[in-house]
Design a protein around this motif. Structure first.
Motif, mmCIF file in Angstrom:
data_model
loop_
_atom_site.group_PDB
_atom_site.id
_atom_site.type_symbol
_atom_site.label_atom_id
_atom_site.label_comp_id
_atom_site.label_asym_id
_atom_site.label_seq_id
_atom_site.Cartn_x
_atom_site.Cartn_y
_atom_site.Cartn_z
ATOM 1 N N PRO A 361 54.037 36.927 33.847
ATOM 2 C CA PRO A 361 53.851 38.336 34.264
ATOM 3 C C PRO A 361 53.495 38.531 35.723
ATOM 4 O O PRO A 361 53.560 39.646 36.230
ATOM 5 N N ARG A 362 53.143 37.463 36.426
ATOM 6 C CA ARG A 362 52.764 37.580 37.841
ATOM 7 C C ARG A 362 53.876 37.099 38.783
ATOM 8 O O ARG A 362 53.699 37.107 39.998
ATOM 9 N N VAL A 451 49.158 35.063 29.688
ATOM 10 C CA VAL A 451 49.037 36.506 29.469
ATOM 11 C C VAL A 451 48.255 37.174 30.599
ATOM 12 O O VAL A 451 48.509 38.336 30.935
ATOM 13 N N GLY A 452 47.335 36.426 31.206
ATOM 14 C CA GLY A 452 46.462 37.015 32.212
ATOM 15 C C GLY A 452 45.190 37.566 31.611
ATOM 16 O O GLY A 452 44.532 38.422 32.205
ATOM 17 N N ALA A 453 44.818 37.069 30.412
ATOM 18 C CA ALA A 453 43.614 37.538 29.724
ATOM 19 C C ALA A 453 42.379 36.849 30.306
ATOM 20 O O ALA A 453 42.461 35.718 30.793
ATOM 21 N N LEU A 473 43.256 43.658 25.700
ATOM 22 C CA LEU A 473 44.318 42.655 25.665
ATOM 23 C C LEU A 473 45.699 43.232 25.335
ATOM 24 O O LEU A 473 46.719 42.655 25.725
ATOM 25 N N LEU A 476 48.272 43.695 28.100
ATOM 26 C CA LEU A 476 48.606 42.387 28.668
ATOM 27 C C LEU A 476 49.549 41.616 27.752
ATOM 28 O O LEU A 476 50.508 40.981 28.211
ATOM 29 N N THR A 479 53.108 43.184 27.791
ATOM 30 C CA THR A 479 53.817 42.793 29.008
ATOM 31 C C THR A 479 54.270 41.341 28.934
ATOM 32 O O THR A 479 55.417 41.010 29.272
ATOM 33 N N ALA A 480 53.378 40.463 28.486
ATOM 34 C CA ALA A 480 53.718 39.039 28.397
ATOM 35 C C ALA A 480 54.840 38.797 27.391
ATOM 36 O O ALA A 480 55.707 37.938 27.607
#
Length: 513
Positions: A361-362, A451-453, A473, A476, A479-480
């Motif tokens: 996602p980044r 996920v960026g969690a 969450l 996130l 998106t993931a």
């Protein structure tokens, strides 16, 4: 089949021939660019004309359906009007339709002008590629194909930049108005410098109207089914009905065309082994090329939240890479077997597509840089040698029909590829999201990182999350999951692109350029 008039090579000075050809290339570039610049600004047009969300896609669909119907008719129209007057007529109609689109005050007006714009623009691309083999001797065909090829694949790359900038700086009307001056200039130059050839008015007397209707019905129903299938489902009654119409009308068209002495489209070109292999490669290139140009904006817009101008700046890397590679491709195409170059190009392009299948996602410009470089380098080798394989061994009188079919295959590949991509994204996001939730609930830190969690919320956790953590969450994870679905689509496109290699050994070695 009756003998058709053979287009003679021009007797004029080479510079004069090149001027006419470059005018044709400019017209083709404007037609391809138009699709992309409009796509980036659909929300602006929707707001300005008060168009319903369920109708907005018809602005593009109307153009694409008319275009795909026009492409295979290029051979018939070339014999009827000659290459020179077909181009001048087509670009004249394209300019008129562009002005009509800019002046449109309602949804119905805009769609009607887009149909005319798509039909006239659809003949420009195959006309240019047939001109390569009609206007130039073997020694100049590689350079001519490169000029046409660079512009054909550069237009989708710079389209988002141009569309975003025009809409932000001026208004949506300029998306269409930019076609007018270059279109008029290219029509004047082409009318002056393209060679004069003998038309064949008898084509109109022998026009098979039923075959035309059957072909239009088959291609239109196929395009509509591919547009609706990802959202409505491939087994929905509407989609199955459209596919049935496509099969019945398409089968009737093929049978009728093969029996007639003067068909509107000469399907007999597929009996040539090299043309069949080249068309197969063109179809697969459509999947990879249209698919990659579609997937990148989807990711950058919906995952990263970039606007059209930012998306265009990111995607410009591919265009720069292909421009730098073009001279190398021309030099190698003159010296090496087209089959070997085609195989190398598609293998490299498949690698470049697969490199994009590991995004998170980044991911942004830096992560997309090298995959774009690899694809940009490969594109010219996926376009030039297959074009020579398909068209380079045919007699001049068969080239206009063959060029229409060759380009139609690429467009159909793109339509099918985008429908497949949308299907993967729509159907895989939910189960992938459920899998991510299960791994987060099991305390999987690798999944949490992807996920960026917050790692502290996941570390050592087991079981369901409380309402507050779930609310944190959920966006996130969604998106993931979308990113994973997009990654799967990239990998499927890479696998299909790699399958092109299976067809290359069946081609005969063409004459060197």
């Amino acid at each position: 089949m009756l003998k058709r008039p053979e287009p003679a090579r021009p007797d004029g000075a080479p510079a004069i021939v090149w001027l006419g050809f470059i005018a044709m290339c400019i017209g083709m570039f404007m037609a391809i660019l138009d699709v992309q610049v409009v796509a980036t600004s659909l929300p602006t047009i929707q707001s300005a004309l008060d168009i319903g969300p369920d109708q907005m896609s018809w602005i593009q669909t109307a153009y694409l359906i008319a275009e795909v119907v026009a492409i295979p008719l290029t051979g018939l129209l070339t014999r009827l009007l000659t290459m020179r007057w077909l181009f001048v007529t087509a670009i004249g109609l394209f300019v008129t339709a562009s002005a009509g689109c800019a002046a449109s005050a309602s949804f119905g007006e805009l769609v009607a002008w887009r149909v005319l714009q798509g039909f006239s623009g659809g003949t420009l691309i195959p006309s240019v590629f047939s001109a390569v083999f009609i206007l130039f001797p073997n020694v100049r065909q590689a350079l001519a194909t490169t000029i046409a090829g660079v512009l054909a694949v550069l237009a989708p790359t710079v389209g988002p930049i141009v569309g975003g900038w025009l809409t932000a700086t001026y208004s949506w009307h300029w998306l269409f108005l930019i076609n007018i001056l270059p279109g008029i200039a290219s029509a004047i130059v082409a009318a002056r410098f393209l060679p004069r050839q003998a038309a064949d008015p008898s084509e109109l007397r022998h026009l098979d109207g039923l075959s035309l209707v059957l072909m239009a019905a088959a291609l239109t129903s196929l395009e509509l089914s591919l547009k609706e299938a990802p959202t409505s489902g491939w087994t929905s009654p509407y989609v199955l009905g459209l596919l049935a119409v496509c099969l019945v009308s398409g089968g009737a068209f093929i049978g009728r065309s093969l029996r007639r002495r003067r068909p509107i489209v000469d399907l007999g070109n597929f009996a040539d082994r090299n043309f069949l292999v080249g068309s197969t490669l063109s179809f697969v290139l459509g999947i990879g090329l249209f698919g990659s140009v579609y997937l990148m904006p989807v990711f950058l817009a919906f995952i990263r939240g970039h606007d059209a101008l930012e998306i265009g700046m990111t995607m410009l890397v591919t265009g720069i890479a292909q421009l730098i590679t073009a001279p190398v491709a021309v030099a190698l195409e003159k010296r090496m077997d087209a089959r070997l170059l085609s195989a190398a190009g598609f293998a490299l392009f498949a690698v470049g597509v697969a490199m994009s299948a590991f995004q998170d996602p980044r991911s942004d410009y830096d992560a997309m840089f090298w995959p774009q470089i690899v694809r940009g380098v490969a594109i010219m080798f996926c376009l030039l040698p297959p074009t020579r394989l398909a068209l380079g061994t045919l007699p001049p009188d068969r080239i206009p029909d063959a060029s229409g079919l060759f380009n139609l295959m690429r467009n159909l590949g793109g339509a099918i590829g985008i429908a497949l991509i949308d299907t993967i994204i729509y159907t895989r996001s939910e189960p992938l999201g459920q899998s991510l939730w299960a791994r987060l609930q099991a305390g999987d830190l690798d999944t949490a990182t992807f996920v960026g969690a917050p790692l502290q919320a996941i570390s050592g956790h087991s079981g369901s999350f409380d309402a507050e953590t779930t609310a944190l969450l959920d966006p996130l994870v969604q998106t993931a999951a979308s990113v994973q679905a997009i990654n799967e689509a990239w990998m499927v496109v890479a696998a299909l692109t790699g399958c092109a290699l299976l067809s290359v050994p069946f081609a005969r070695r063409p004459m060197p350029a």
